[in-house]
Design a protein around this motif. Structure first.
Motif, PDB file in Angstrom:
ATOM      1  N   MET A  85       0.829  -1.299   0.059  1.00 28.68           N
ATOM      2  CA  MET A  85       0.128  -0.068  -0.043  1.00 28.68           C
ATOM      3  C   MET A  85       0.927   1.206  -0.007  1.00 28.68           C
ATOM      4  SD  MET A  85      -3.012   1.268  -0.126  1.00 28.68           S
ATOM      5  CE  MET A  85      -4.042   0.072   0.419  1.00 28.68           C
ATOM      6  N   LEU A  86       1.745   1.155   0.914  1.00 31.22           N
ATOM      7  CA  LEU A  86       2.963   2.401   0.913  1.00 31.22           C
ATOM      8  C   LEU A  86       3.474   2.712  -0.313  1.00 31.22           C
ATOM      9  CD1 LEU A  86       3.965   4.639   2.926  1.00 31.22           C
ATOM     10  CD2 LEU A  86       5.644   3.228   3.504  1.00 31.22           C
ATOM     11  N   ALA A  87       4.018   1.442  -0.934  1.00 30.14           N
ATOM     12  CA  ALA A  87       4.905   1.771  -2.556  1.00 30.14           C
ATOM     13  C   ALA A  87       3.846   2.399  -3.183  1.00 30.14           C
ATOM     14  CB  ALA A  87       5.060   0.155  -2.794  1.00 30.14           C
ATOM     15  N   LEU A  88       2.652   2.095  -3.389  1.00 35.22           N
ATOM     16  CA  LEU A  88       1.826   2.632  -4.246  1.00 35.22           C
ATOM     17  C   LEU A  88       1.223   4.402  -3.722  1.00 35.22           C
ATOM     18  CD1 LEU A  88       0.020   2.552  -6.907  1.00 35.22           C
ATOM     19  CD2 LEU A  88      -1.857   1.270  -5.635  1.00 35.22           C
ATOM     20  N   ALA A  89       1.047   4.396  -2.573  1.00 31.77           N
ATOM     21  CA  ALA A  89       0.374   5.521  -2.002  1.00 31.77           C
ATOM     22  C   ALA A  89       1.269   6.581  -2.123  1.00 31.77           C
ATOM     23  CB  ALA A  89      -0.003   5.331  -0.672  1.00 31.77           C
ATOM     24  N   TRP A  90       2.648   6.566  -1.800  1.00 30.19           N
ATOM     25  CA  TRP A  90       3.394   7.617  -1.507  1.00 30.19           C
ATOM     26  C   TRP A  90       3.666   8.293  -2.822  1.00 30.19           C
ATOM     27  CZ3 TRP A  90       8.298   9.032  -2.853  1.00 30.19           C
ATOM     28  CH2 TRP A  90       9.276   8.016  -3.428  1.00 30.19           C
ATOM     29  N   PRO A  91       3.794   7.600  -3.881  1.00 27.54           N
ATOM     30  CA  PRO A  91       3.949   8.702  -5.047  1.00 27.54           C
ATOM     31  C   PRO A  91       2.637   9.254  -5.424  1.00 27.54           C
ATOM     32  CG  PRO A  91       4.953   6.457  -5.643  1.00 27.54           C
ATOM     33  CD  PRO A  91       4.184   6.159  -4.069  1.00 27.54           C
ATOM     34  N   TRP A 127       4.558   6.417 -10.963  1.00 29.15           N
ATOM     35  CA  TRP A 127       5.690   7.407 -11.231  1.00 29.15           C
ATOM     36  C   TRP A 127       5.531   8.301 -12.385  1.00 29.15           C
ATOM     37  CZ3 TRP A 127       8.906   7.836  -7.478  1.00 29.15           C
ATOM     38  CH2 TRP A 127       9.125   6.968  -6.471  1.00 29.15           C
ATOM     39  N   PRO A 128       5.169   7.637 -13.452  1.00 32.78           N
ATOM     40  CA  PRO A 128       5.068   8.693 -14.631  1.00 32.78           C
ATOM     41  C   PRO A 128       4.083  10.090 -14.026  1.00 32.78           C
ATOM     42  CG  PRO A 128       4.573   6.604 -15.748  1.00 32.78           C
ATOM     43  CD  PRO A 128       4.606   6.608 -14.149  1.00 32.78           C
ATOM     44  N   ALA A 129       3.054   9.936 -13.589  1.00 30.75           N
ATOM     45  CA  ALA A 129       2.118  11.049 -12.897  1.00 30.75           C
ATOM     46  C   ALA A 129       2.861  11.871 -12.262  1.00 30.75           C
ATOM     47  CB  ALA A 129       0.797  10.356 -12.480  1.00 30.75           C
ATOM     48  N   ILE A 158      -3.293   8.339  -0.364  1.00 27.62           N
ATOM     49  CA  ILE A 158      -3.628   7.258   0.064  1.00 27.62           C
ATOM     50  C   ILE A 158      -4.941   6.676  -0.133  1.00 27.62           C
ATOM     51  CG2 ILE A 158      -3.415   5.835   2.631  1.00 27.62           C
ATOM     52  CD1 ILE A 158      -1.530   7.713   3.522  1.00 27.62           C
ATOM     53  N   GLY A 159      -5.892   7.265  -0.280  1.00 24.84           N
ATOM     54  CA  GLY A 159      -7.242   7.056  -0.761  1.00 24.84           C
ATOM     55  C   GLY A 159      -7.261   6.509  -1.898  1.00 24.84           C
ATOM     56  N   ARG A 200      -5.960  -0.640  -4.571  1.00 28.01           N
ATOM     57  CA  ARG A 200      -5.807  -2.052  -4.113  1.00 28.01           C
ATOM     58  C   ARG A 200      -6.825  -2.539  -3.575  1.00 28.01           C
ATOM     59  NH1 ARG A 200      -1.458  -4.460  -5.009  1.00 28.01           N
ATOM     60  NH2 ARG A 200      -1.924  -5.433  -3.223  1.00 28.01           N
ATOM     61  N   VAL A 201      -8.160  -1.993  -3.151  1.00 28.10           N
ATOM     62  CA  VAL A 201      -9.385  -2.676  -2.878  1.00 28.10           C
ATOM     63  C   VAL A 201     -10.097  -3.129  -3.934  1.00 28.10           C
ATOM     64  CG1 VAL A 201     -11.470  -2.269  -1.680  1.00 28.10           C
ATOM     65  CG2 VAL A 201      -9.415  -1.465  -0.616  1.00 28.10           C
ATOM     66  N   GLY A 202      -9.983  -2.111  -5.219  1.00 25.51           N
ATOM     67  CA  GLY A 202     -10.632  -2.577  -6.431  1.00 25.51           C
ATOM     68  C   GLY A 202     -10.063  -3.925  -7.020  1.00 25.51           C
ATOM     69  N   LEU A 203      -8.542  -4.025  -6.990  1.00 26.32           N
ATOM     70  CA  LEU A 203      -7.871  -5.088  -7.563  1.00 26.32           C
ATOM     71  C   LEU A 203      -8.351  -6.436  -6.912  1.00 26.32           C
ATOM     72  CD1 LEU A 203      -4.398  -3.630  -8.186  1.00 26.32           C
ATOM     73  CD2 LEU A 203      -6.040  -4.489  -9.868  1.00 26.32           C
ATOM     74  N   ALA A 204      -8.445  -6.248  -5.265  1.00 26.71           N
ATOM     75  CA  ALA A 204      -8.737  -7.524  -4.788  1.00 26.71           C
ATOM     76  C   ALA A 204     -10.192  -7.873  -4.824  1.00 26.71           C
ATOM     77  CB  ALA A 204      -8.487  -7.148  -3.281  1.00 26.71           C
ATOM     78  N   ALA A 205     -11.128  -6.820  -4.959  1.00 19.79           N
ATOM     79  CA  ALA A 205     -12.327  -7.175  -5.081  1.00 19.79           C
ATOM     80  C   ALA A 205     -12.846  -7.723  -6.715  1.00 19.79           C
ATOM     81  CB  ALA A 205     -13.273  -5.990  -5.122  1.00 19.79           C
ATOM     82  N   GLY A 206     -11.995  -7.011  -7.521  1.00 17.58           N
ATOM     83  CA  GLY A 206     -12.091  -7.807  -8.841  1.00 17.58           C
ATOM     84  C   GLY A 206     -11.686  -9.318  -8.987  1.00 17.58           C
TER      85      GLY A 206
END
Length: 463
Positions: free
Chosen positions: A1-7, A149-151, A282-283, A289-295
């Motif tokens: 979660m942190l790896a995706l959230a902080w960028p 990262w691109p964004a 983070i949201g 992440r929640v959407g990936l897991a739900a899918g």
């Protein structure tokens, strides 16, 4: 979660840095330019609520489509296409409204000179609205692919561009005539357009990303998918409109206390908004992440993602609260000239109130992001309506005017509304993500493999 959230959080911070840059340059010109940009910016972000909602809905759908794996490139391309379609007619309507900012502000009782300056700012700023929406769509697409990262790189470049343009157009650097609020609006519009252009170029040149062919068959409609974006996105837009609207309404109320109160409100709001960008990021990560897991029908993974995100958001905002409560006067001094002593004093007080509601603001933002990952958007909108407008604004008005607390009372009302929303949003997530809920997430091993989440995130339908 942190790896995706902080960028993602840094990307959001870089975007708010565009507004902060305008504020820093305009604050040196006096109270009127700063107050005008604040009121104009509030109307601009009210107009952006629906585009934001559609972009966030598109991001949630992209995440679940990727989680389902099979044919996800084709599905994600179609969703991106319909998300882009929706903004085209909206821009004409929203742009028309922003073009008449002065009339709107005068109708609310604002000073005519202040309203005219705000209109000048918005007429320049609105030309960056359409490309900024395109940037939001591409950012959501990259978040669903867990490639933020691109964004981030593009947004950081836009900050430097905005600083140079503000120096040239607002302050009159490089020998150019100073344009004041008009220059600030032009600078932000150009920066927003550059972010979309740069990110679109990045996606088209990246070998892995270009395989999605996002612009392929752009003319083909998918009415079912478009309807789903609207169904999910409209409540998100409603929630954002309610939240943005409460701060915008507060800015209008501050106008009744004079330009000094608006300027102090602008400083406190910009600082609180900057710290809010982190839990907002983070949201966004929680949505992905929640959407990936739900899918993928992974209930345990969705629960872990949501609670991890809420914990991260709460932890950061506790640190932000400690900073605001420790050195509010020094922070106010960064924005306001020393001769504006009374305004700086009021800004210091409001910053302390902002420090008190940091935790609540962060938790509600992350919880809302986690719920978007389940495509649950209608009830969060009702929670926002109750907390912000049903309780927060009446409390603030009561304390500000009959109570005699003035601008401080209005901000105490804001803090109360945010606290109520944070508690209710967290309870909503705990109820939907909990294993004991009757409409809980399906899990591949719990005998519900033959079901998938429907649009609402609460009901199931057969495959």
């Amino acid at each position: 979660m942190l790896a995706l959230a902080w960028p993602l959080a840094l990307t959001n911070l870089s975007q708010i840095a565009l507004v902060l840059t305008d504020t820093l340059f305009l604050g040196r010109l006096g109270e009127l330019p700063l107050a005008a940009a604040t009121l104009g910016g509030n109307l601009y972000f009210i107009a952006m609520a629906l585009p934001f909602g559609l972009a966030f809905a598109t991001a949630a759908m992209l995440a679940q489509e990727r989680g389902r794996v099979r044919h996800h490139m084709r599905e994600m391309r179609r969703t991106m296409r319909q998300g882009a379609w929706l903004i085209l007619p909206l821009f004409a309507v929203l742009g028309l409204g922003l073009w008449h900012t002065g009339a709107i502000l005068r109708a609310t009782g604002q000073d005519p000179a202040l309203a005219e300056a705000a209109q000048t700012y918005n007429r320049a700023l609105l030309w960056g609205m359409l490309p900024f929406y395109g940037f939001l769509l591409l950012r959501g697409f990259l978040a669903a692919l867990e490639r933020p990262w691109p964004a981030l790189c593009v947004s950081m470049g836009a900050i430097g561009l905005n600083v140079v343009l503000d120096y040239a157009l607002v302050a009159g650097g490089f020998g150019l005539p100073p344009l004041g609020v008009l220059g600030a609006g032009i600078a932000s519009a150009v920066a927003n357009a550059s972010m979309f252009a740069a990110l679109a170029l990045w996606v088209s040149l990246d070998r892995r990303l270009s395989r999605f062919r996002l612009a392929g068959r752009f003319w083909r409609a998918d009415w079912r998918r478009m309807r789903e974006i609207i169904v999910i996105g409209t409540p998100i837009a409603g929630s954002m409109l309610l939240e943005i609207g409460i701060f915008s309404a507060t800015a209008l109320v501050m106008g009744w206390f004079g330009p000094g109160a608006v300027a102090a409100h602008a400083v406190a709001l910009q600082v609180a908004g900057a710290s809010f960008m982190v839990p907002m990021g983070i949201g966004q990560a929680a949505t992905a992440r929640v959407g990936l897991a739900a899918g993928a029908l992974d209930a345990a993974g969705a629960r872990r993602a949501g609670w991890a995100a809420i914990s991260l958001g709460a932890g950061f905002m506790l640190l932000a609260a400690a900073l605001l409560l420790s050195v509010p006067h020094a922070i106010a001094g960064l924005f306001l000239a020393p001769e504006l002593a009374e305004t700086r004093g009021l800004a210091t007080t409001l910053l302390m109130v902002a420090g008190l509601f940091q935790l609540a603001d962060g938790v509600q933002a992350v919880a809302a992001g986690a719920l978007r990952g389940l495509k649950d958007t209608r009830v969060p909108m009702l929670i926002a309506a109750l907390g912000y407008w049903g309780l927060g604004l009446p409390i603030g008005l009561g304390l500000g005017f009959p109570g005699g607390f003035g601008p401080l009372g209005v901000w105490i009302g804001l803090a109360s509304g945010l606290g109520i929303v944070a508690v209710l949003m967290t309870l909503r997530w705990a109820r939907l993500a909990g294993p004991g809920h009757p409409a809980r997430l399906p899990h591949p091993g719990d005998g519900q493999n033959n079901r998938i989440l429907s649009t609402s995130g609460l009901e199931f339908m057969e495959k």
